[in-house]
Design an enzyme around this catalytic site. Structure first.
Site: not given
Length: 349
Positions: A120, A138, A192, A37, A25, A203
């Site tokens: 994806y 994903d 989650c 990825e 990142r 959340c």
DNA sequence: AACTCGGGGTA
DNA sequence: TACCCAGAGTT
């Protein structure tokens, strides 16, 4: 799918506060995002970190990746699993050099055409590296969307996946596609959680999440059960001569394709040595090991032999301790025997 | 649509 | 144990 319209603003805000600091990142070039990825396919973030750094250190550009020796590439991937990912990575690097003049393609369709890049991964690279507003769906995202929208479809079913992807495309904040896709995955990874153990009180979607509001977090997502693994009983031959151990390369296709291994066969005995033209000078039991793949279980017993001479079948090699560590990519399936082998190699110096 | 393809963390 | 993981390719 009305709930998804309410998601972008609270989710992006939550992501700003809770995003993990991850190496891919910090400088999200197309090459960096692509490598990360591919490594992250079916693989947890924690397992990828060291591999990612080592890989970029050795192969900092597409050109380096396109030109690297396959054995060097597999060695960089050793232990990460799904080794076709590494070969497809090089295939795609050569596509980029030849079809795209060495410049990473900048459209969703072109990115999707790269080897090892599916729907994806094309979405992830497009959105994160190029700002193209397409979803990246994903396993995390399927779970998050199933719960928020209350979708009872099997998330392994192609139609369910297509429905969710379409709903995400409709409701995606076009200005921040990369952050939004990463936020959806981050929510699935940190809050989650699967197996009916989500942390709903943390959340940002709790107030409009169907599963939370209706007490269905234990039922969603719906996922078909997988079939049982088959068991293979294998005999592993640890063959030594002059301080070296015998290795052979696995076939180019199939399980652990192209990696190196200690010779092994299903339910074999000492007779196999004769068939290979190998004459043992000593022969003893060499311990046991078990390895579980997704679809196969190996139950292994080793036979340990010092051979009378250094003859081996074509293509097999004698490896010393250094070559075992630095040259040959050996899958973790044989880890149970690595101590036995290195101890034997040391003692014969 | 079903199967193949790794390895490990987690409850 | 069984589940799941920033899935893709082949059959």
């Amino acid at each position: 799918m009305n709930q998804l319209e309410q998601l972008p603003i609270p989710l992006l805000q939550w992501f700003q506060e809770h995003a993990r600091v991850l190496p891919w990142r910090s400088d999200p070039t197309p090459y960096h995002v692509w490598i990360s990825e591919i490594m992250l396919q079916q693989t947890r973030v924690a397992a990828v970190l060291d591999y990612y750094r080592r890989f970029l250190d050795a192969l900092p550009t597409v050109a380096h990746l396109a030109a690297v020796e396959e054995d060097t590439l597999l060695k960089l991937w050793q232990g990460l699993g799904y080794y076709n990912r590494a070969r497809n990575l090089q295939k795609a690097a050569r596509q980029i050099m030849e079809e795209f003049g060495g410049v990473f393609p900048a459209s969703y369709e072109e990115i999707l055409s790269l080897a090892g890049v599916g729907e994806y991964t094309a979405g992830a690279i497009s959105s994160i590296a190029f700002g193209i507003p397409v979803p990246a769906v994903d396993g995390n995202v399927l779970r998050v969307v199933a719960r928020i929208t209350g979708d009872r479809g099997d998330i392994l079913n192609a139609a369910t996946k297509a429905r969710m992807r379409a709903a995400l495309l409709e409701t995606m904040p076009k200005q921040f596609p990369g952050a939004y896709n990463q936020a959806l995955m981050e929510l699935g990874a940190l809050v989650c959680l699967p197996n009916g153990a989500p942390l709903c009180e943390q959340c940002p979607a709790a107030s409009f999440c169907t599963a939370y509001q209706e007490g269905l977090t234990g039922e969603l997502p719906v996922k078909a059960p997988k079939k049982a693994r088959r068991v293979e009983k294998r005999t592993v031959f640890l063959l030594f001569h002059g301080g070296r151990v015998a290795l052979r390369r696995r076939p180019k296709r199939g399980l652990l394709a192209g990696l190196w291994e200690y010779p092994n066969e299903v339910e074999a005995g000492p007779a196999a040595l004769e068939a290979w033209g190998i004459t043992p000078r000593t022969l003893e039991a060499g311990g046991a090991g078990k390895h579980i793949f997704s679809h196969i279980e190996w139950h292994m017993h080793a036979l340990l032999a010092e051979t009378a001479d250094d003859t081996l079948p074509d293509g097999w090699v004698w490896a010393d301790g250094r070559e075992l560590e630095e040259v040959y990519a050996i899958p973790n399936a044989f880890q149970a025997f690595s101590d036995t082998v290195s101890a034997r190699l040391r003692s014969s110096l």
